[in-house]
Design a protein around this motif. Structure first.
Motif, PDB file in Angstrom:
ATOM      1  N   SER A 113      -0.385   2.694   0.553  1.00 56.16           N
ATOM      2  CA  SER A 113      -1.314   2.620  -0.578  1.00 56.16           C
ATOM      3  C   SER A 113      -1.791   1.201  -0.848  1.00 56.16           C
ATOM      4  CB  SER A 113      -0.650   3.195  -1.830  1.00 56.16           C
ATOM      5  OG  SER A 113       0.483   2.415  -2.191  1.00 56.16           O
ATOM      6  N   ASN A 114      -1.097   0.196  -0.298  1.00 60.55           N
ATOM      7  CA  ASN A 114      -1.482  -1.202  -0.553  1.00 60.55           C
ATOM      8  C   ASN A 114      -2.066  -1.915   0.653  1.00 60.55           C
ATOM      9  OD1 ASN A 114      -0.619  -2.205  -3.427  1.00 60.55           O
ATOM     10  ND2 ASN A 114       1.048  -0.869  -2.718  1.00 60.55           N
ATOM     11  N   LEU A 148       6.370 -15.814   9.580  1.00 58.22           N
ATOM     12  CA  LEU A 148       6.252 -16.665   8.401  1.00 58.22           C
ATOM     13  C   LEU A 148       4.914 -17.410   8.369  1.00 58.22           C
ATOM     14  CD1 LEU A 148       9.861 -18.163   8.150  1.00 58.22           C
ATOM     15  CD2 LEU A 148       8.879 -16.266   6.860  1.00 58.22           C
ATOM     16  N   TYR A 149       4.347 -17.737   9.546  1.00 59.78           N
ATOM     17  CA  TYR A 149       3.036 -18.402   9.579  1.00 59.78           C
ATOM     18  C   TYR A 149       1.973 -17.531   8.903  1.00 59.78           C
ATOM     19  CZ  TYR A 149      -1.568 -19.607  11.302  1.00 59.78           C
ATOM     20  OH  TYR A 149      -2.908 -19.895  11.372  1.00 59.78           O
ATOM     21  N   ASN A 150       2.014 -16.235   9.242  1.00 61.87           N
ATOM     22  CA  ASN A 150       1.025 -15.330   8.659  1.00 61.87           C
ATOM     23  C   ASN A 150       1.157 -15.252   7.135  1.00 61.87           C
ATOM     24  OD1 ASN A 150      -0.140 -14.713  11.118  1.00 61.87           O
ATOM     25  ND2 ASN A 150       1.349 -13.093  11.539  1.00 61.87           N
ATOM     26  N   ILE A 151       2.428 -15.199   6.671  1.00 59.54           N
ATOM     27  CA  ILE A 151       2.649 -15.156   5.228  1.00 59.54           C
ATOM     28  C   ILE A 151       2.147 -16.439   4.571  1.00 59.54           C
ATOM     29  CG2 ILE A 151       4.361 -14.971   3.400  1.00 59.54           C
ATOM     30  CD1 ILE A 151       3.927 -12.409   4.962  1.00 59.54           C
ATOM     31  N   THR A 184      -5.570  -2.892  -0.601  1.00 59.02           N
ATOM     32  CA  THR A 184      -5.727  -3.509  -1.920  1.00 59.02           C
ATOM     33  C   THR A 184      -5.483  -5.006  -1.830  1.00 59.02           C
ATOM     34  OG1 THR A 184      -3.411  -3.098  -2.482  1.00 59.02           O
ATOM     35  CG2 THR A 184      -5.021  -1.423  -3.106  1.00 59.02           C
ATOM     36  N   SER A 185      -6.015  -5.723  -2.835  1.00 58.75           N
ATOM     37  CA  SER A 185      -5.913  -7.191  -2.836  1.00 58.75           C
ATOM     38  C   SER A 185      -4.789  -7.687  -3.709  1.00 58.75           C
ATOM     39  CB  SER A 185      -7.235  -7.817  -3.309  1.00 58.75           C
ATOM     40  OG  SER A 185      -8.291  -7.456  -2.461  1.00 58.75           O
ATOM     41  N   SER A 186      -4.299  -6.866  -4.630  1.00 60.00           N
ATOM     42  CA  SER A 186      -3.229  -7.337  -5.493  1.00 60.00           C
ATOM     43  C   SER A 186      -2.467  -6.144  -6.055  1.00 60.00           C
ATOM     44  CB  SER A 186      -3.777  -8.189  -6.638  1.00 60.00           C
ATOM     45  OG  SER A 186      -4.527  -7.394  -7.528  1.00 60.00           O
ATOM     46  N   THR A 187      -1.295  -6.474  -6.537  1.00 60.52           N
ATOM     47  CA  THR A 187      -0.461  -5.477  -7.200  1.00 60.52           C
ATOM     48  C   THR A 187       0.346  -6.193  -8.254  1.00 60.52           C
ATOM     49  OG1 THR A 187       1.144  -3.703  -6.880  1.00 60.52           O
ATOM     50  CG2 THR A 187       1.475  -5.725  -5.607  1.00 60.52           C
ATOM     51  N   THR A 188       1.093  -5.458  -9.054  1.00 62.74           N
ATOM     52  CA  THR A 188       1.915  -6.108 -10.067  1.00 62.74           C
ATOM     53  C   THR A 188       3.249  -6.508  -9.452  1.00 62.74           C
ATOM     54  OG1 THR A 188       2.895  -4.026 -10.804  1.00 62.74           O
ATOM     55  CG2 THR A 188       0.843  -4.727 -11.871  1.00 62.74           C
ATOM     56  N   LEU A 189       3.840  -7.516 -10.046  1.00 61.66           N
ATOM     57  CA  LEU A 189       5.165  -7.972  -9.591  1.00 61.66           C
ATOM     58  C   LEU A 189       6.202  -6.865  -9.776  1.00 61.66           C
ATOM     59  CD1 LEU A 189       7.001 -10.256  -8.576  1.00 61.66           C
ATOM     60  CD2 LEU A 189       7.239 -11.004 -10.961  1.00 61.66           C
ATOM     61  N   LEU A 193       0.131 -10.793  -4.495  1.00 61.84           N
ATOM     62  CA  LEU A 193      -0.356 -10.165  -3.273  1.00 61.84           C
ATOM     63  C   LEU A 193       0.616  -9.069  -2.845  1.00 61.84           C
ATOM     64  CD1 LEU A 193      -1.564 -13.208  -1.116  1.00 61.84           C
ATOM     65  CD2 LEU A 193      -2.980 -11.372  -1.998  1.00 61.84           C
ATOM     66  N   PRO A 194       0.150  -7.900  -2.472  1.00 59.75           N
ATOM     67  CA  PRO A 194       1.068  -6.831  -2.043  1.00 59.75           C
ATOM     68  C   PRO A 194       1.715  -7.182  -0.699  1.00 59.75           C
ATOM     69  CG  PRO A 194      -1.208  -6.163  -1.694  1.00 59.75           C
ATOM     70  CD  PRO A 194      -1.258  -7.461  -2.435  1.00 59.75           C
ATOM     71  N   LEU A 195       2.941  -6.693  -0.522  1.00 59.99           N
ATOM     72  CA  LEU A 195       3.687  -6.871   0.740  1.00 59.99           C
ATOM     73  C   LEU A 195       3.886  -8.340   1.065  1.00 59.99           C
ATOM     74  CD1 LEU A 195       1.786  -4.158   2.827  1.00 59.99           C
ATOM     75  CD2 LEU A 195       3.900  -3.887   1.520  1.00 59.99           C
TER      76      LEU A 195
END
Length: 608
Positions: A438-439, A561-564, A442-447, A487-489
Motif C-alpha cells: 500500500s506504500n 544503505l546508499y539508497n536509503i 505513496t510519498s509519505s506516511t505517519t510515524l 517517508l514510508p519504508l
C-alpha cells in the motif's frame, strides 16, 4: 478630478517629455509671467523716476524765473514810486536842477543794474515832449520812431499793465540773439501820458538755469517763439510742443519731440503781476534709451537664465530617459529569461539602487531556477528510486487481493487445524505485505504507521530466528507519532541491514533497539537503530561510511544503505541522512536524521 486628469495626461507621455512639460509648466511659464510682471513694474518705476526728475528740473527753472520776475517787479515799483522821476519829466520851473535829477535817476538805474545780475539792460523810454528836462544819458531815452514801431511798444499801447515779451537783439559783431524783456508802463498823470520801462533779462543768467546735459529745455512767453533753449540754434523757433493740444498743464509724461519719444514736463507759469504765461518744457531725451537698454538687459538675462535652465533640463531629461530605457531594456531581457545583464547604470541615486535591486532579484531568480531544476531532478530520481524499490519488492506483478485472499485461506486452514503458530505467522506476513504494497506508490506516511510496520516486521523476524533476536522500540514521551510524517519504508531496510550484517554471527541474545526522539529545537527527528552485534573496525567503518555517498556497482538481495541515504537527500536535502557509529565487538548504531514536520509536503516545499 483635476488630479486624475493630471495623472492621466502625464501617464501618456514618456519621462523625457514629462520633464520637458514639467519645465514648461513649472519654470518657463511662471518665470515668464513673473519676469514680465517685474519688467512691467520696473518700466513703470523707471518712467516714474525719470518723470520725477523732469518735473523737478522744470520746477527748478520755474522757481528761478518767478524769483526773477518778483525781483524785476520790485525794480519797477521803485521806479514808479520815484517822485524825482515825475518831477524831472513834468517840471517847468526854470530853477529846477534837471542835471542833478537826471544824475540821481541814472545813479538809481546804475545801482539797480549792478545789484541785479539777471539784468543786461535797464532803459526808460520817454515821449519826446517830456525830454526837455532830461540830460543825455544811457538809461532815460527819448521814444524814437524805431522804438515806437517796435513790437513791445505796440503791445504796451494795447495793455495797460506790465507784460513780458521776447525779441531779437543785435549784439557785438552784429550777432543776433533772442532776449526776454519785462516791459512796464510808467504813468505820467500830469502830462496824461506814460513812459515805458524795459528790463532785459540776461541770456547767460537764463542759460545757467537750463544748462543741464541730461535735459533739453525750451522756454517761451505766450505764443511767441522760444527765446532760450539748451540748443542755442533753436532760439527763435516755434515751441516744440503743440500748446493748443496740451490742455492740461502742468503735465509730465511722454512727449513726441522732433519725432522722437521723450520723457518730459510741460509747465505753464503765470508770472508775477502779469497775465502772460511762461511755458517751460523740460525733456529727457535719453530716458527712453536708458529704459529700453535696462529692459533689454533684463529680458536678455531672463532669456539667458531660461535658456541655460532649458539646456540643463534637456540634457538631464536625455540622460534620465537613457537610464530609464536602459533599466527598461534590462527588465525586458529578464522577463524573457535572459539574465545576462551588463551593468551600464552608474551613480548613487534611486535608479542605480533599483538596478542593483534588480540584479539581486535576477541572481535570486537564477538561484531559484537552479533549485527548481535540481528539485525536478531530485523528484525524477526519487521516482526512479521508488520504481527500483517497487521492482525489488514486487519481483512479479502479484495481484494484492489474490495474495491477501490466499494467505488468509492458509491462515484459516492452519487455525482450523489447531496450528496457531502458523496462523499467527501468516497473519503477520499478510499485515506486513499489505503495508509494503500500500506504500509503494505513496510519498509519505505517519510515524505511527511506520512503527507499527516495524513492530510487525520484528515479530516476523522473531518467528524466524526465535531466541536469537529481541527488540525494543522507544519513542520520546513528548512526541506524538500520529502527527509526524515520514517517508514510508525508511526504517525497515536499516533494521534489516542490522539483522543480516550486525547480528549475522550472533547465535543468541541478539538485540535491536529503535529509539525515536526529536532534537532540542524540535526541528529535526532522530531515529537510532542499535544492534549489539560484532561491530566494525575503524577501517571497516570508514569503508562503509564512504559507500553511503557512492553508488554501488551492483547490489543484490535488498535495499542498501546508499539508497536509503540518497533517498533522504533527495527528499529532505543534503543536510539530512545517515550517520554510522560502530565499535568492534560492541555493536553498531545507525542514526537517521530527517526534519520533524507535520507533513511531507512541508518538508518537500521547504527544500525546493
Amino acid at each position: 478630478m483635476i488630479k486624475r486628469v493630471h495623472l492621466k495626461y502625464f501617464a501618456k507621455n514618456n519621462m523625457k517629455r514629462q520633464l520637458m512639460i514639467l519645465f514648461i509648466c513649472a519654470v518657463l511659464i511662471p518665470v515668464f509671467v513673473i519676469g514680465g510682471t517685474l519688467v512691467f513694474f520696473m518700466h513703470q518705476q523707471m518712467m516714474s523716476h525719470y518723470e520725477d526728475l523732469s518735473r523737478s528740473q522744470s520746477r527748478l527753472v520755474h522757481s528761478a524765473i518767478v524769483s526773477t520776475s518778483i525781483s524785476l517787479h520790485a525794480t519797477y515799483e521803485t521806479v514808479t514810486d520815484s517822485a524825482r522821476l515825475q518831477q524831472l519829466l513834468c517840471s517847468e520851473d526854470a530853477a529846477f536842477d534837471s542835471m542833478e535829477a537826471t544824475s540821481e535817476l541814472s545813479g538809481l538805474f546804475e545801482k539797480t543794474l549792478t545789484n541785479t545780475p539777471m539784468l543786461t539792460a535797464l532803459k526808460l523810454y520817454v515821449p519826446k515832449q517830456l525830454m526837455h528836462n532830461v540830460s543825455p544819458n544811457k538809461y532815460i531815452l527819448p521814444l524814437t520812431e524805431e522804438a515806437a514801431n517796435s513790437r513791445w511798444y505796440l503791445k504796451s499801447r494795447q495793455i495797460s499793465g506790465n507784460f513780458w515779451t521776447s525779441d531779437i537783439r543785435t549784439g557785438q559783431n552784429d550777432v543776433t540773439y533772442w532776449e526776454l524783456h519785462y516791459c512796464c508802463r510808467i504813468p505820467v498823470p500830469r502830462k496824461n501820458t506814460y513812459a515805458v520801462l524795459v528790463m532785459s533779462v540776461s541770456n547767460d543768467y537764463l542759460r545757467n538755469l537750463v544748462s543741464d546735459k541730461n535735459y533739453q529745455i525750451y522756454i517761451n512767453v505766450n505764443d511767441e517763439p522760444v527765446f532760450i533753449s539748451t540748443e542755442r540754434s533753436y532760439a527763435g523757433s516755434a515751441f516744440p510742443v503743440n500748446l493748443a493740444q496740451e490742455e492740461n498743464s502742468p503735465r509730465t509724461g511722454t512727449f513726441l519731440l522732433f519725432d522722437k519719444k521723450t520723457v518730459g514736463t510741460l509747465l505753464t507759469a503765470n508770472l508775477y503781476h502779469s497775465t502772460d504765461k511762461l511755458h517751460i518744457f523740460t525733456a529727457d531725451t535719453n530716458a527712453y534709451g536708458a529704459i529700453r537698454r535696462l529692459l533689454l538687459i533684463s529680458l536678455l538675462l531672463l532669456v539667458l537664465a531660461l535658456f541655460i535652465s532649458a539646456v540643463i533640463i534637456f540634457l538631464y531629461a536625455a540622460y534620465f530617459s537613457e537610464r530609464i530605457n536602459t533599466l527598461r531594456l534590462a527588465m525586458y531581457k529578464v522577463s524573457n529569461n535572459d539574465y545576462e545583464i551588463v551593468d551600464t547604470i552608474r551613480g548613487d541615486d534611486e535608479l542605480t539602487a533599483t538596478f542593483r535591486d534588480m540584479k539581486i532579484m535576477v541572481e535570486k531568480l537564477k538561484d531559484a531556477e537552479a533549485k527548481i531544476y535540481q528539485a525536478r531532478l531530485r523528484e525524477q530520481m526519487i521516482q526512479n528510486q521508488q520504481q527500483q524499490m517497487e521492482l525489488k519488492l514486487l519481483a512479479n506483478q502479484i495481484n494484492p487481493h489474490f495474495l491477501y485472499n490466499t494467505l488468509e485461506s492458509i491462515r484459516m486452514k492452519a487455525f482450523v487445524e489447531g496450528n496457531r503458530g502458523v496462523a499467527t505467522a501468516i497473519k503477520l506476513l499478510s499485515k506486513s505485505m499489505r503495508y509494503v504494497l500500500s506504500n509503494t506508490t505513496t510519498s509519505s506516511t505517519t510515524l505511527e504507521k511506520e512503527l507499527d510496520y516495524i513492530n510487525t516486521y520484528m515479530k516476523i523476524m522473531q518467528l524466524r530466528f526465535s531466541s536469537r533476536i529481541s527488540y525494543d522500540i522507544k519513542t520520546d514521551p513528548g512526541l506524538v507519532p500520529s502527527d509526524c510524517r515520514i517517508l514510508p519504508l525508511l526504517l525497515q531496510p536499516v533494521i534489516e541491514n542490522a539483522i543480516s550484517h550486525g547480528l549475522e554471527n550472533i547465535e543468541e541474545n541478539g538485540h535491536i533497539i529503535l529509539s525515536i526522539r526529536p532534537s532540542k529545537d524540535r526541528q529535526k527527528l532522530y531515529a537510532r537503530i542499535f544492534d549489539n552485534g560484532a561491530g566494525m573496525s575503524k577501517a571497516q567503518l570508514s569503508a562503509v561510511t564512504a559507500r553511503l555517498n557512492t553508488p554501488p556497482d551492483g547490489e543484490k538481495g535488498g535495499i542498501g544503505l546508499y539508497n536509503i541515504n540518497n533517498r533522504i537527500h533527495l527528499f529532505y536535502g543534503p543536510e539530512y541522512g545517515l550517520a554510522i557509529q560502530s565499535r568492534e565487538h560492541l555493536g553498531t548504531c545507525v542514526t537517521i536524521t530527517i526534519p520533524l514536520c507535520s507533513s511531507y509536503t512541508d518538508a518537500y516545499t521547504e527544500n525546493i
